[in-house]
Design a protein around this motif. Structure first.
Motif, PDB file in Angstrom:
ATOM      1  N   GLU A  92       0.817  -1.208   0.000  1.00  0.00           N
ATOM      2  CA  GLU A  92       0.000   0.000   0.000  1.00  0.00           C
ATOM      3  C   GLU A  92       0.853   1.262   0.000  1.00  0.00           C
ATOM      4  O   GLU A  92       0.504   2.251  -0.629  1.00  0.00           O
ATOM      5  N   ALA A  93       1.992   1.219   0.681  1.00  0.00           N
ATOM      6  CA  ALA A  93       2.888   2.383   0.698  1.00  0.00           C
ATOM      7  C   ALA A  93       3.450   2.652  -0.696  1.00  0.00           C
ATOM      8  O   ALA A  93       3.573   3.809  -1.113  1.00  0.00           O
ATOM      9  N   VAL A  94       3.774   1.613  -1.424  1.00  0.00           N
ATOM     10  CA  VAL A  94       4.306   1.773  -2.772  1.00  0.00           C
ATOM     11  C   VAL A  94       3.188   2.131  -3.750  1.00  0.00           C
ATOM     12  O   VAL A  94       3.382   2.949  -4.651  1.00  0.00           O
ATOM     13  N   ALA A  95       2.022   1.564  -3.573  1.00  0.00           N
ATOM     14  CA  ALA A  95       0.911   1.780  -4.504  1.00  0.00           C
ATOM     15  C   ALA A  95       0.433   3.226  -4.504  1.00  0.00           C
ATOM     16  O   ALA A  95       0.003   3.729  -5.539  1.00  0.00           O
TER      17      ALA A  95
END
Length: 108
Positions: A92-95
Motif C-alpha cells: 500500500e505504501a508503494v501503490a
C-alpha cells in the motif's frame, strides 16, 4: 519428581511437529519445491474462502501439501498473520506513491 518424569517432560518440550511438505529454511515458509508460501495458502483458504480442492486444482498441489501448509499456518498463526500484514502495508505504501514517470508527466 522422578528421574523418568523429568526425562519425559524434557523430551516432550524438545519435540516439534514436523511438516513434511514445508520448507522453513527461508524467511517465508513455503511448500517444498514450489514458490508458494504458507501465507499464500492461508490467504486463499482462510481469508478468501477458497476450498482446499480448488487450491489444489488451481496450483497443481496435492491435498497433503495444502493441509500441511494449513497445519503449519495454524501452529504459527501470529507470525504468519504479522508477515501478511507487513507485506500488505509495504504494498500500500508503494501503490500510493506516484512513479517517476507519473511525476514527470504531471510536472510538464
Amino acid at each position: 519428581m522422578s528421574m523418568q518424569t523429568q526425562t519425559t517432560a524434557a523430551t516432550a518440550r524438545k519435540r516439534r511437529p514436523t511438516f513434511a511438505y514445508i520448507d522453513t529454511r527461508s524467511t517465508k515458509p513455503r511448500i517444498k519445491g514450489r514458490r508458494i508460501t504458507v501465507a499464500n495458502i492461508a490467504i486463499w483458504h482462510v481469508r478468501q474462502g477458497e476450498s482446499v480442492e480448488q487450491i489444489a486444482e488451481d496450483y497443481r498441489l496435492s491435498l497433503a501439501q495444502i493441509h500441511s501448509a494449513l497445519a503449519y499456518y495454524y501452529d504459527h498463526r501470529a507470525a504468519i498473520d504479522h508477515q501478511i500484514e507487513d507485506e500488505r502495508a509495504r504494498y500500500e505504501a508503494v501503490a500510493v506513491r506516484p512513479s517517476r514517470l507519473e511525476t514527470k508527466l504531471h510536472t510538464r
